[in-house]
Design a protein around this motif. Structure first.
Motif, PDB file in Angstrom:
ATOM      1  N   THR A 112       0.743  -1.137   0.076  1.00  0.00           N
ATOM      2  CA  THR A 112       0.150   0.021   0.067  1.00  0.00           C
ATOM      3  C   THR A 112       0.918   1.242   0.078  1.00  0.00           C
ATOM      4  OG1 THR A 112      -0.209  -0.092   2.264  1.00  0.00           O
ATOM      5  CG2 THR A 112      -2.012  -1.045   1.263  1.00  0.00           C
ATOM      6  N   ASP A 113       2.026   1.143   0.580  1.00  0.00           N
ATOM      7  CA  ASP A 113       2.924   2.284   0.560  1.00  0.00           C
ATOM      8  C   ASP A 113       3.116   2.895  -1.109  1.00  0.00           C
ATOM      9  OD1 ASP A 113       3.266   2.322   3.074  1.00  0.00           O
ATOM     10  OD2 ASP A 113       5.244   1.485   3.166  1.00  0.00           O
ATOM     11  N   ASN A 114       3.441   1.772  -1.775  1.00  0.00           N
ATOM     12  CA  ASN A 114       3.525   2.345  -3.195  1.00  0.00           C
ATOM     13  C   ASN A 114       2.307   2.926  -3.816  1.00  0.00           C
ATOM     14  OD1 ASN A 114       5.785   1.095  -3.177  1.00  0.00           O
ATOM     15  ND2 ASN A 114       5.008  -1.289  -4.151  1.00  0.00           N
ATOM     16  N   ILE A 115       0.910   2.453  -3.176  1.00  0.00           N
ATOM     17  CA  ILE A 115      -0.318   3.352  -3.847  1.00  0.00           C
ATOM     18  C   ILE A 115      -0.355   4.469  -3.503  1.00  0.00           C
ATOM     19  CG2 ILE A 115      -2.794   3.233  -3.371  1.00  0.00           C
ATOM     20  CD1 ILE A 115      -2.538   0.017  -3.307  1.00  0.00           C
ATOM     21  N   PHE A 116       0.042   4.874  -2.241  1.00  0.00           N
ATOM     22  CA  PHE A 116      -0.160   6.224  -1.556  1.00  0.00           C
ATOM     23  C   PHE A 116       0.747   7.211  -1.756  1.00  0.00           C
ATOM     24  CE2 PHE A 116      -3.270   3.580   0.831  1.00  0.00           C
ATOM     25  CZ  PHE A 116      -4.200   4.132   0.570  1.00  0.00           C
ATOM     26  N   ASN A 117       2.003   6.685  -2.514  1.00  0.00           N
ATOM     27  CA  ASN A 117       3.145   7.498  -2.651  1.00  0.00           C
ATOM     28  C   ASN A 117       3.407   7.752  -4.152  1.00  0.00           C
ATOM     29  OD1 ASN A 117       4.279   8.202   0.047  1.00  0.00           O
ATOM     30  ND2 ASN A 117       4.177   6.101   0.129  1.00  0.00           N
ATOM     31  N   ILE A 118       2.268   7.657  -4.986  1.00  0.00           N
ATOM     32  CA  ILE A 118       2.475   7.890  -6.317  1.00  0.00           C
ATOM     33  C   ILE A 118       2.737   9.376  -6.677  1.00  0.00           C
ATOM     34  CG2 ILE A 118       1.107   7.746  -8.750  1.00  0.00           C
ATOM     35  CD1 ILE A 118      -0.175   5.443  -7.618  1.00  0.00           C
ATOM     36  N   TRP A 121      -3.697   8.301  -6.251  1.00  0.00           N
ATOM     37  CA  TRP A 121      -4.062   6.888  -6.639  1.00  0.00           C
ATOM     38  C   TRP A 121      -5.632   6.576  -7.197  1.00  0.00           C
ATOM     39  CZ3 TRP A 121      -3.345   9.416  -2.234  1.00  0.00           C
ATOM     40  CH2 TRP A 121      -4.452   9.404  -1.368  1.00  0.00           C
ATOM     41  N   LEU A 122      -6.284   7.603  -7.508  1.00  0.00           N
ATOM     42  CA  LEU A 122      -7.674   7.722  -8.131  1.00  0.00           C
ATOM     43  C   LEU A 122      -7.732   8.311  -9.558  1.00  0.00           C
ATOM     44  CD1 LEU A 122     -10.706   6.732  -7.112  1.00  0.00           C
ATOM     45  CD2 LEU A 122     -10.907   9.099  -6.800  1.00  0.00           C
TER      46      LEU A 122
END
Length: 326
Positions: A4-10, A256-257
């Motif tokens: 999830t770190d990858n998701i919220f640090n795009i 992320w959206l």
């Protein structure tokens, strides 16, 4: 497994695309319902080179199937609102910390620290039932704000009006988030001139009032609260993330959206020419369910990647996201 770190640090379009393709492959392999849907369309990860090629699962599947990409136990079931006797959507959540991180970081992305605000919630229709993802989010916001005045105001408009005026006199930043019909009830009964308060509507009349076009609703609320803009939140039971508008019904997404528009004549085709069509959503925070959802909303994406919601497809049920027709 996707971290999830990858998701919220795009931080770039390339990072979003690369992670989106990884999430698609992960859900293709781990979500039985989504895999069956892709198989019916003869879509395989080896065929997918661009995010526009990814199949988007019709949102109706959340009414009839368990849409899961995880074998972990279900920690929470979020349900959509609906008319009596109607079939509601069910979003099974196996990791509430992902939802919490998504809405916390999403709000911070657009509005900074939640602790800066007193959070006042006027959401009676949501409080009348269990399983509202919006109530879960706002309850966390109220607790995280750490202000004693923060809280839910069910139908106690006198207390809410008094609190708003006290906070205004103190110069305190305030967020008033409410369902449209309740905000209208408030401004019809009290006079305000708010300079330090964000008014955020979550859409929907819930059968309490006649539906209004967005411009009429926002003009009424702007005049009633004495503010220059009405903010809006766009989310839904089946998602883990929210988009926000700071005025005029123009929404922005957190990194992320992403919103894509599908052709109204060809549900499997994504348009790129800024025409209106069906709203498809990539929500990478929905890692344990389905990140690729074809909604029943109609919208338009602008060249700067902002978007607006312009209505719903005919014969689709009215639910609690931001659905007002322009």
């Amino acid at each position: 497994m996707i971290e999830t770190d990858n998701i919220f640090n795009i931080s770039s379009d390339k990072e979003f695309k690369d992670l989106t393709l990884k999430v698609f492959k992960f859900q293709f392999e781990n979500n039985l319902i989504y895999r069956s849907f892709c198989d019916l369309l003869y879509k395989h990860p080896s065929d997918i080179k661009a995010i526009e090629d990814i199949p988007f699962l019709p949102i109706q599947f959340f009414k009839s199937h368990n849409v899961l990409s995880s074998k972990d136990s279900i920690k929470k079931t979020f349900t959509s609102s609906g008319t009596t006797g109607s079939v509601t959507s069910k979003h099974y959540v196996t990791d509430l910390s992902v939802y919490e991180e998504s809405f916390q970081k999403g709000f911070q992305h657009f509005y900074n620290n939640i602790e800066d605000y007193v959070v006042l919630a006027l959401l009676p229709s949501y409080l009348e039932r269990d399983g509202s993802s919006l109530i879960y989010m706002v309850d966390d916001m109220i607790k995280s704000s750490k202000h004693t005045e923060s809280g839910f105001y069910l139908d106690n408009l006198d207390e809410l009006a008094s609190t708003l005026k006290v906070l205004e006199a103190k110069g305190q930043q305030t967020l008033l988030i409410g369902v449209s019909f309740a905000l209208l009830d408030l401004v019809e009964n009290y006079d305000f001139d708010l300079q330090n308060t964000i008014i955020m509507e979550t859409g929907g009349m819930k059968g309490r009032r006649k539906e209004m076009i967005r411009t009429e609703l926002h003009n009424t609320l702007k005049k009633g609260f004495g503010v220059t803009n009405i903010h809006s939140e766009y989310g839904m039971t089946e998602l883990m993330s929210q988009a926000y508008s700071k005025g005029n019904g123009i929404f922005k997404c957190p990194p992320w959206l992403k919103i894509l528009i599908r052709d109204t004549e060809d549900a499997l085709s994504v348009t790129t020419n800024q025409t209106s069509g069906g709203i498809n959503i990539i929500d990478l925070a929905n890692i344990n369910s389905c990140a690729f959802i074809a909604t029943q909303d109609l919208g338009k994406v602008h060249v700067d990647n902002t978007f607006e919601v312009i209505g719903r497809f005919n014969n689709s049920d009215i639910r609690g996201c931001n659905l007002m027709v322009l």
